[in-house]
Design a protein around this motif. Structure first.
Motif, short mmCIF file in Angstrom:
data_model
loop_
_atom_site.label_atom_id
_atom_site.label_comp_id
_atom_site.label_asym_id
_atom_site.label_seq_id
_atom_site.Cartn_x
_atom_site.Cartn_y
_atom_site.Cartn_z
N ALA A 58 8.35 22.50 -20.82
CA ALA A 58 8.64 22.14 -22.20
C ALA A 58 9.82 21.18 -22.21
N GLY A 59 9.87 20.36 -23.25
CA GLY A 59 10.97 19.41 -23.30
C GLY A 59 11.04 18.69 -24.63
N THR A 60 11.84 17.62 -24.64
CA THR A 60 12.12 16.86 -25.84
C THR A 60 11.66 15.43 -25.65
N VAL A 61 10.96 14.89 -26.64
CA VAL A 61 10.44 13.53 -26.54
C VAL A 61 11.58 12.52 -26.46
N VAL A 62 11.54 11.67 -25.43
CA VAL A 62 12.54 10.62 -25.25
C VAL A 62 11.99 9.30 -25.79
N THR A 63 10.76 9.00 -25.41
CA THR A 63 10.10 7.79 -25.88
C THR A 63 8.61 7.96 -25.67
N TYR A 64 7.83 7.12 -26.31
CA TYR A 64 6.38 7.22 -26.11
C TYR A 64 5.71 5.93 -26.55
N THR A 65 4.46 5.77 -26.16
CA THR A 65 3.65 4.63 -26.55
C THR A 65 2.36 5.15 -27.14
N ILE A 66 2.04 4.71 -28.34
CA ILE A 66 0.78 5.12 -28.96
C ILE A 66 -0.34 4.20 -28.48
N GLN A 67 -1.42 4.80 -28.02
CA GLN A 67 -2.58 4.05 -27.55
C GLN A 67 -3.71 4.26 -28.56
N ALA A 68 -4.22 3.17 -29.12
CA ALA A 68 -5.25 3.30 -30.15
C ALA A 68 -6.61 3.58 -29.53
N VAL A 69 -6.81 3.14 -28.30
CA VAL A 69 -8.10 3.32 -27.65
C VAL A 69 -7.96 4.37 -26.56
N ALA A 70 -8.71 5.43 -26.69
CA ALA A 70 -8.63 6.50 -25.70
C ALA A 70 -9.31 6.08 -24.41
N PRO A 71 -8.77 6.48 -23.27
CA PRO A 71 -9.38 6.15 -21.98
C PRO A 71 -10.63 6.98 -21.73
N GLY A 73 -13.09 9.64 -20.74
CA GLY A 73 -12.87 11.07 -20.65
C GLY A 73 -12.13 11.63 -21.84
N PHE A 74 -11.54 10.73 -22.65
CA PHE A 74 -10.80 11.21 -23.81
C PHE A 74 -11.30 10.55 -25.10
N GLU A 75 -12.54 10.09 -25.08
CA GLU A 75 -13.10 9.43 -26.26
C GLU A 75 -13.02 10.34 -27.49
N ASP A 76 -13.15 11.64 -27.26
CA ASP A 76 -13.14 12.56 -28.39
C ASP A 76 -11.74 12.91 -28.87
N ALA A 77 -10.74 12.43 -28.16
CA ALA A 77 -9.37 12.78 -28.54
C ALA A 77 -8.81 11.83 -29.59
N GLY A 78 -9.50 10.72 -29.85
CA GLY A 78 -8.97 9.74 -30.79
C GLY A 78 -7.73 9.08 -30.22
N SER A 79 -6.85 8.62 -31.09
CA SER A 79 -5.65 7.98 -30.59
C SER A 79 -4.72 9.03 -29.99
N TYR A 80 -3.88 8.59 -29.09
CA TYR A 80 -3.00 9.53 -28.39
C TYR A 80 -1.72 8.81 -27.99
N ALA A 81 -0.78 9.55 -27.50
CA ALA A 81 0.48 8.96 -27.06
C ALA A 81 0.74 9.31 -25.60
N TRP A 82 1.26 8.32 -24.87
CA TRP A 82 1.84 8.59 -23.56
C TRP A 82 3.30 8.90 -23.80
N VAL A 83 3.69 10.09 -23.49
CA VAL A 83 5.01 10.58 -23.87
C VAL A 83 5.90 10.73 -22.65
N VAL A 84 7.12 10.21 -22.76
CA VAL A 84 8.16 10.52 -21.77
C VAL A 84 9.06 11.57 -22.41
N PHE A 85 9.23 12.67 -21.71
CA PHE A 85 10.05 13.74 -22.28
C PHE A 85 11.05 14.25 -21.26
N LYS A 86 12.17 14.74 -21.78
CA LYS A 86 13.20 15.35 -20.93
C LYS A 86 12.89 16.83 -20.83
N ILE A 87 12.78 17.30 -19.61
CA ILE A 87 12.44 18.70 -19.40
C ILE A 87 13.63 19.59 -19.78
N ASN A 88 13.33 20.66 -20.50
CA ASN A 88 14.39 21.60 -20.90
C ASN A 88 15.14 22.13 -19.69
#
Ligand SMILES: [Zn+2]
Length: 129
Positions: A58-71, A73-88
């Motif tokens: 678990a952690g806290t979001v530091v930064t992220y990038t929203i991707q409008a097109v799912a890769p 295997g994730f077509e059903d996930a819709g848009s998603y974010a690649w998240v960089v987080f600091k681990i607790n």
């Protein structure tokens, strides 16, 4: 458990730990510095001997990038974010995939995330905590 010293073994172990909703990391056997398990040499003292440690998934979001097109295997996930987080409780940053994020207000910097599992193609799977 006879292949934990091979790169393949490390990946398998990382996945096994992620599926228990934790993060596998390396602690330098020489100076005690804790790093991501992908680091080959200690960032502090350049030693290459590590012991495994399991960090809180678990952690806290530091930064992220929203991707409008799912890769693939994730077509059903819709848009998603690649998240960089600091681990607790660790001074380590990790990154992972968080489905269902369409715009910045869905995921403020500083939001809490946790490990939900591991995807074979895309890596750590996260969810909002
Ligand atoms: Zn070290």
């Amino acid at each position: 458990m006879d292949n934990n010293n091979t790169p393949h073994g490390v990946r398998e172990k990382f996945i096994e730990v992620a599926n228990r909703k934790k993060i596998l990391a390396h602690r330098c056997a020489k100076c005690g510095h804790t790093m991501l398990e992908t680091v080959m040499f200690c960032e502090k003292c350049s030693a290459s001997k590590f012991e495994d440690v399991e960090l809180e998934g678990a952690g806290t979001v530091v930064t992220y990038t929203i991707q409008a097109v799912a890769p693939a295997g994730f077509e059903d996930a819709g848009s998603y974010a690649w998240v960089v987080f600091k681990i607790n409780n660790a001074n380590i940053r990790a990154s992972g995939f968080l489905p269902g994020i369409k715009e910045p207000k869905d995921l403020p910097v500083g939001a809490k995330v946790k490990v939900a599992g591991f995807d074979q193609h895309h890596g750590l799977l996260l969810e909002k905590a």
